[in-house]
Scaffold this motif. Structure first.
Motif, PDB file in Angstrom:
ATOM      1  N   SER B 565      22.375  22.950  50.675  1.00  0.00           N
ATOM      2  CA  SER B 565      23.135  23.900  49.858  1.00  0.00           C
ATOM      3  C   SER B 565      24.490  23.313  49.467  1.00  0.00           C
ATOM      4  O   SER B 565      25.115  23.763  48.513  1.00  0.00           O
ATOM      5  CB  SER B 565      23.308  25.233  50.588  1.00  0.00           C
ATOM      6  OG  SER B 565      24.351  25.181  51.520  1.00  0.00           O
ATOM      7  N   THR B 566      24.951  22.306  50.197  1.00  0.00           N
ATOM      8  CA  THR B 566      26.158  21.572  49.784  1.00  0.00           C
ATOM      9  C   THR B 566      25.965  21.060  48.360  1.00  0.00           C
ATOM     10  O   THR B 566      26.820  21.257  47.486  1.00  0.00           O
ATOM     11  CB  THR B 566      26.384  20.361  50.721  1.00  0.00           C
ATOM     12  OG1 THR B 566      26.546  20.851  52.037  1.00  0.00           O
ATOM     13  CG2 THR B 566      27.595  19.557  50.297  1.00  0.00           C
ATOM     14  N   ASN B 567      24.836  20.405  48.149  1.00  0.00           N
ATOM     15  CA  ASN B 567      24.579  19.859  46.820  1.00  0.00           C
ATOM     16  C   ASN B 567      24.399  20.949  45.771  1.00  0.00           C
ATOM     17  O   ASN B 567      24.749  20.759  44.607  1.00  0.00           O
ATOM     18  CB  ASN B 567      23.357  18.940  46.861  1.00  0.00           C
ATOM     19  CG  ASN B 567      23.741  17.529  47.274  1.00  0.00           C
ATOM     20  OD1 ASN B 567      24.896  17.288  47.641  1.00  0.00           O
ATOM     21  ND2 ASN B 567      22.803  16.605  47.219  1.00  0.00           N
ATOM     22  N   ALA B 568      23.872  22.097  46.189  1.00  0.00           N
ATOM     23  CA  ALA B 568      23.738  23.207  45.239  1.00  0.00           C
ATOM     24  C   ALA B 568      25.116  23.632  44.740  1.00  0.00           C
ATOM     25  O   ALA B 568      25.335  23.856  43.543  1.00  0.00           O
ATOM     26  CB  ALA B 568      23.017  24.373  45.906  1.00  0.00           C
ATOM     27  N   ALA B 569      26.073  23.737  45.667  1.00  0.00           N
ATOM     28  CA  ALA B 569      27.428  24.134  45.282  1.00  0.00           C
ATOM     29  C   ALA B 569      28.081  23.056  44.410  1.00  0.00           C
ATOM     30  O   ALA B 569      28.749  23.352  43.417  1.00  0.00           O
ATOM     31  CB  ALA B 569      28.268  24.400  46.526  1.00  0.00           C
ATOM     32  N   LEU B 570      27.863  21.784  44.803  1.00  0.00           N
ATOM     33  CA  LEU B 570      28.438  20.694  44.000  1.00  0.00           C
ATOM     34  C   LEU B 570      27.841  20.695  42.593  1.00  0.00           C
ATOM     35  O   LEU B 570      28.542  20.430  41.609  1.00  0.00           O
ATOM     36  CB  LEU B 570      28.206  19.345  44.692  1.00  0.00           C
ATOM     37  CG  LEU B 570      28.993  19.165  45.996  1.00  0.00           C
ATOM     38  CD1 LEU B 570      28.516  17.916  46.744  1.00  0.00           C
ATOM     39  CD2 LEU B 570      30.505  19.068  45.717  1.00  0.00           C
ATOM     40  N   LEU B 571      26.562  21.031  42.495  1.00  0.00           N
ATOM     41  CA  LEU B 571      25.931  21.116  41.185  1.00  0.00           C
ATOM     42  C   LEU B 571      26.520  22.279  40.372  1.00  0.00           C
ATOM     43  O   LEU B 571      26.791  22.137  39.173  1.00  0.00           O
ATOM     44  CB  LEU B 571      24.413  21.289  41.345  1.00  0.00           C
ATOM     45  CG  LEU B 571      23.576  21.335  40.071  1.00  0.00           C
ATOM     46  CD1 LEU B 571      23.796  20.095  39.207  1.00  0.00           C
ATOM     47  CD2 LEU B 571      22.091  21.475  40.421  1.00  0.00           C
ATOM     48  N   ALA B 572      26.749  23.402  41.041  1.00  0.00           N
ATOM     49  CA  ALA B 572      27.372  24.543  40.353  1.00  0.00           C
ATOM     50  C   ALA B 572      28.749  24.144  39.814  1.00  0.00           C
ATOM     51  O   ALA B 572      29.120  24.510  38.688  1.00  0.00           O
ATOM     52  CB  ALA B 572      27.494  25.726  41.303  1.00  0.00           C
ATOM     53  N   ILE B 573      29.490  23.385  40.595  1.00  0.00           N
ATOM     54  CA  ILE B 573      30.824  22.960  40.142  1.00  0.00           C
ATOM     55  C   ILE B 573      30.695  21.980  38.976  1.00  0.00           C
ATOM     56  O   ILE B 573      31.462  22.024  38.014  1.00  0.00           O
ATOM     57  CB  ILE B 573      31.617  22.345  41.316  1.00  0.00           C
ATOM     58  CG1 ILE B 573      31.861  23.426  42.372  1.00  0.00           C
ATOM     59  CG2 ILE B 573      32.940  21.756  40.832  1.00  0.00           C
ATOM     60  CD1 ILE B 573      32.186  22.887  43.742  1.00  0.00           C
ATOM     61  N   ARG B 574      29.688  21.100  39.026  1.00  0.00           N
ATOM     62  CA  ARG B 574      29.462  20.201  37.886  1.00  0.00           C
ATOM     63  C   ARG B 574      29.118  21.001  36.629  1.00  0.00           C
ATOM     64  O   ARG B 574      29.492  20.623  35.519  1.00  0.00           O
ATOM     65  CB  ARG B 574      28.332  19.212  38.199  1.00  0.00           C
ATOM     66  CG  ARG B 574      28.744  18.111  39.177  1.00  0.00           C
ATOM     67  CD  ARG B 574      27.586  17.170  39.448  1.00  0.00           C
ATOM     68  NE  ARG B 574      27.949  16.131  40.405  1.00  0.00           N
ATOM     69  CZ  ARG B 574      27.708  14.825  40.248  1.00  0.00           C
ATOM     70  NH1 ARG B 574      27.091  14.402  39.162  1.00  0.00           N
ATOM     71  NH2 ARG B 574      28.073  13.950  41.157  1.00  0.00           N
ATOM     72  N   ILE B 575      28.400  22.101  36.815  1.00  0.00           N
ATOM     73  CA  ILE B 575      28.081  22.954  35.657  1.00  0.00           C
ATOM     74  C   ILE B 575      29.364  23.548  35.076  1.00  0.00           C
ATOM     75  O   ILE B 575      29.575  23.552  33.868  1.00  0.00           O
ATOM     76  CB  ILE B 575      27.075  24.053  36.070  1.00  0.00           C
ATOM     77  CG1 ILE B 575      25.690  23.410  36.287  1.00  0.00           C
ATOM     78  CG2 ILE B 575      27.008  25.168  35.029  1.00  0.00           C
ATOM     79  CD1 ILE B 575      24.651  24.330  36.915  1.00  0.00           C
TER      80      ILE B 575
END
Lengths: 616, 616
Positions: B565-575
């Motif tokens: 889920s770390t990467n999920a949040a990082l992906l959300a921030i990239r979005i």
């Protein structure tokens, strides 16, 4: 525009300019006891008028640098005003472009090589003929050293290309000197700078030396006059924008006094930035800030000279452009010619995201800046397509102005000549080009792409083409190319690192087998990367899927189903939709269509179940 | 603000208002041959002055509806002007709020129940005492039918809460009638509308009946005066915004003439929208459009009344707010009280994304609108935190104004009273609250979230908390909650469908086993959905991964690694970073830190390899 910004802060402005109806005076009524305007009628070069103005205000500033700087220093020394911004010494330094260069060079700032021509101190040259031949001799000598073409420039009173001369050989030295003052003005020469693009940065400086740069922009000149400005600057080299801002801030920090400064630079093919020249005032390259930045250059100028806190210089919109409206008329009395000049303004009224600024100048003789149009949008592609409509109409009007034809009715508002109430109001319906819309933004490898589709090999193309088709269907500007992690690692690095600076917002990467491309691209860009696992000849694509999705903590790849590049494109559009209501609407409609399509199948199945599969 | 918009299009404006220095006249110098202003000095209610103005212009428009509409009709009939916008009949209709209601009801538009009070035609009521008692009797009777509290309103000359009276019982009927004109003015009553929020929509109407609504906004009133405006309107019910715009367009389409109209509505707890009242002119709830929309309400008013093409009404920024600056001073001569009034303006100068508009009014008596501040930003959370700084300072100043204390120095600019050049320039450094910054936007379940973290069960929380921590670290406003596809399908549907209207830009959904949540949410929203496969007790999470990633064509889920889920949040921030340079910078810094951290490990490993694992 300065007066507008000042008025919003209840700051009274008294103006020195010729006549009662100079543009700034039109929007600033400062009545005295007799009901007449208290502005001063006169030239900003007239020492007496400057003195008169100084005695009536607290702070003096300028909007053009060709003023009497000596007198500005004198009124300051005589304490007629609390402050002059920027300092008269700064204005004097900048007025003489040669001294400006000497100053910037002494501070270690990057410049094209330059050198003074002939007698440096023209005030001591009493004999113009003698000075002229010394200058001609000097130009020939410099040309031998710097090579030709050589850029010869007047040290003073030069703007919009006036005062510049390109000397192509030693033979042209005499003609060049004759054109630039004929021995009566100081000259200097610059080594030819074959720049790739022109860049400009506005910087606001407080009296205490705080500097804040606006984003770097690209400026495009036509006939040495600023034609268009694009913000922010996009480059393949991801560091250029920040470097340009830093150089501009360093340069402006070296000057004294407060206000905004425009720093014009050349971007060289090797990525080097060279300062061309600096303007100590609000600048044409900063007009876009009125609609596109948190604080306009004019408001920041007001704030800076009054010691108020400087405003944020950030862009508030994703993309902006500015196009100047230049006079096309040789005579101000010629209504047809005036109408041609106003074509960009008229056409812009039908283009979303545009704001037209007409300055209320008395005439519109050829080449005169009579206004500008700002265009904002959610992407570079949108801004360019909006600009395109205006530029096309402008090209047509310019051609007609040159060849003398009559303007077609779709480029005018019936009866409108000066966009004034009396004539416009009589037409109840607008006849501007309602039918024409900006050309479609999406095409194969769009010049201002928002999404990049990359794949490890052309063998992935059959799978990845579905992504291209979806992006095209949604009118998303994109590019499509091959980037292989294993075979072109350098290209991959460059592609990933330059992506944000080039304006991309998402990257779709397809790869199969030991599918490294999506993850390696994600490791080298801060943008969202969408991975499409391409099914290979073995393992059913599970190898690709796991290679793409099982990224370590820290670097996410947004993975979609095996071979499903359709969904990768739809995800890219959802990413755009997160910040852009237009794409959100389009995606919602797309989802409704999908639902309707399935509803249609339900209907068919209910009536026609027995041979449904056959008919399908 | 109208004059500014007109000036940009070279449209000359001649004004009728009292005095030489009315706000609009200050920024519009229209000199006659004698050098004096040609504006007209007089009241907009004076028939003779209206006639004088009409004879000198081509098109007449209004900025306040309390004008002499009969005279406007007369100058039109007498052909003194080409047009009056909006039509005098429209102005007359809107002036009488009761007739306005009757008109809107006749067109089938939604209104709170209303009824005329006492003698409907006051012009026929010759005896005020008789009229008064008829009104009192009528109010008591209506109260018996509609119930109390009852909203009693003057039919004319009512604005900013003036002319309204909340009647709490039949006993108050006499006091209410006395307060509202004492039998000399027509009254009407409205059934109490216990609205949830107030909504407003600006609509521009061309003379030919084309209507274009701006986005619906939320308006917040204090003491019946508009305090703040938020654009766009956010609601849990995804249809409200579009419905509000539609009702507003339908209402404005029923009126005659061109211009912008402000439509104020009540949003009822059941989602119903009721029209409260309509203003036939630029409106306080549309001031935000100057900085936040493609075309400001003022420019669209200019365009509409001149028959020019209407401008785009789209927002150009993701979020905006407006706060009014109201007079706090009882005397204009009291510098301390004036300084308190100006506190929001002074403080706003240090808040990014704000533009302060001071109107140049002569005084600032209590409750008078002397200016406003627009705030724009990349998200609602950012706009609210910026507004918060201004509101806090305003609260302090209001309290001090009421209790009589002295303003602390951090809320003034030294020596500045009216933000004018003379006093401000003398302070070379600003003393505004440099230290205070808007409070951090990220906290658990932020009221204006950009990212939603949802999970099927609280058993997923240990895995999903890492996402929350990353979002907090990056200062991203988010919310975290449980939404189960299988156990709460209705909640899931509501959550997914309302997400864009509530301002979310991405959803992170974690689920395990037959993991349906991410895909089912993606099927019901157009936003990007990020799926986190949570590892269950069997199959090592491969079941979750394949359930999430193998979505059918048409509905993508951005899948990350199992339990990551770390990467999920990082992906959300990239979005978010795709459209917001601030998050892009933060992500780039985060990636550099990761690189540095690994570089540190490389260093340690080189020097300390033998017992590296032990020490670690």
């Amino acid at each position: 525009m300065f007066v507008e910004a000042a008025a919003r802060l209840n700051v009274q402005v008294k103006l020195l300019d010729v006549g009662d109806t100079a543009p700034a005076k039109q929007i600033n009524y400062l009545p005295g006891p007799d009901g007449k305007s208290q502005h001063i009628d006169g030239s900003f070069a007239d020492p007496e008028k400057i003195r008169q103005l100084a005695s009536q205000v607290d702070v003096l500033t300028i909007e053009i640098e060709h003023v009497d700087a000596t007198q500005l220093q004198k009124v300051l020394d005589d304490k007629l005003v609390d402050a002059v911004h920027p300092l008269p010494s700064t204005i004097a330094l900048i007025q003489d472009k040669y001294l400006q260069k000497v100053h910037l060079a002494s501070k270690g700032l990057p410049l094209a090589e330059y050198v003074a021509v002939g007698p440096v101190d023209m005030s001591k040259a009493t004999d113009a003929a003698q000075a002229r031949s010394a200058q001609v001799e000097s130009v020939a000598k410099i040309g031998a050293e710097f090579g030709f073409p050589l850029m010869l420039k007047s040290r003073t009173q030069a703007y919009d290309g006036k005062g510049n001369y390109v000397v192509r050989s030693a033979d042209e030295a005499a003609a060049a000197v004759a054109a630039l003052g004929d021995g009566k003005r100081g000259l200097y020469a610059e080594k030819w700078a074959p720049f790739e693009r022109e860049v400009a940065v506005m910087v606001v400086r407080s009296a205490t030396g705080e500097v804040r740069a606006y984003p770097a922009v690209e400026t495009v000149h036509k006939n040495s006059i600023c034609h268009t400005v694009f913000a922010p600057l996009r480059t393949a080299d991801p560091g250029v924008e920040a470097r340009a801002r830093k150089i501009a801030e360093q340069a402006v920090a070296t000057f004294g006094g407060a206000g905004v400064f425009g720093v014009e630079m050349f971007l060289m093919p090797n990525g080097e930035l060279l300062i061309n020249e600096i303007a100590p005032r609000p600048h044409n390259s900063g007009h876009y800030t009125i609609e596109a930045a948190d604080t306009s250059q004019y408001e920041n100028h007001v704030r800076a000279i009054l010691g108020l806190p400087l405003g944020s210089t950030a862009l508030k919109v994703p993309s902006a452009a500015m196009i100047n409206i230049l006079g096309l008329a040789d005579s101000d009395k010629d209504n047809e010619a005036v109408a041609k000049t106003l074509v960009p303004a008229v056409v812009s009224l039908d283009v979303p995201g545009t704001t037209c600024h007409l300055y209320g100048k008395a005439g519109c003789r050829k080449g005169r800046k009579i206004g500008h149009i700002t265009i904002v949008g959610q992407s570079d592609a949108q801004v360019r397509s909006r600009l395109h409509v205006i530029e096309e109409a402008l090209d047509k009007a310019t051609e007609l102005a040159e060849k003398g034809g009559r303007l077609p009715s779709e480029l005018t508002l019936p009866g409108v000549v000066a966009l004034n109430a009396s004539s416009a109001a009589s037409s109840s319906t607008s006849q501007t080009q309602k039918g024409s819309s900006p050309k479609s933004a999406a095409d194969f490898s769009h010049p201002q792409p928002l999404v990049g589709i990359i794949m490890g090999s052309d063998s992935d193309l059959p799978v990845m083409m579905a992504a291209a088709e979806i992006l095209k269907k949604f009118d998303v500007p994109f590019e499509l190319t091959i980037v292989s992690a294993h075979r072109t690692p350098d290209r991959m690095r460059t592609y990933a690192r330059s992506a944000p600076a080039r304006g991309l917002r998402a990257i779709i990467a397809g790869a199969g087998g030991a599918a490294h491309l999506p993850g390696m691209v994600a490791a080298q860009t801060a943008l969202p990367v969408i991975g499409v696992p391409v099914k290979g000849s073995t393992l059913d694509g599970v190898d690709s899927l796991h290679s793409i999705v099982q990224m370590p903590r820290g670097i996410p790849v947004a993975t979609v189903a095996i071979n499903n590049s359709t969904n990768a494109a739809l995800l890219a559009i959802r990413i755009l939709a997160a910040a852009d209501p237009t794409y959100l609407d389009k995606m919602q409609r797309y989802m409704e269509e999908m639902e309707n399509e399935v509803n249609g199948k339900i209907e068919r199945l209910a009536h026609d179940a027995w041979d449904y599969t056959l008919k399908k």
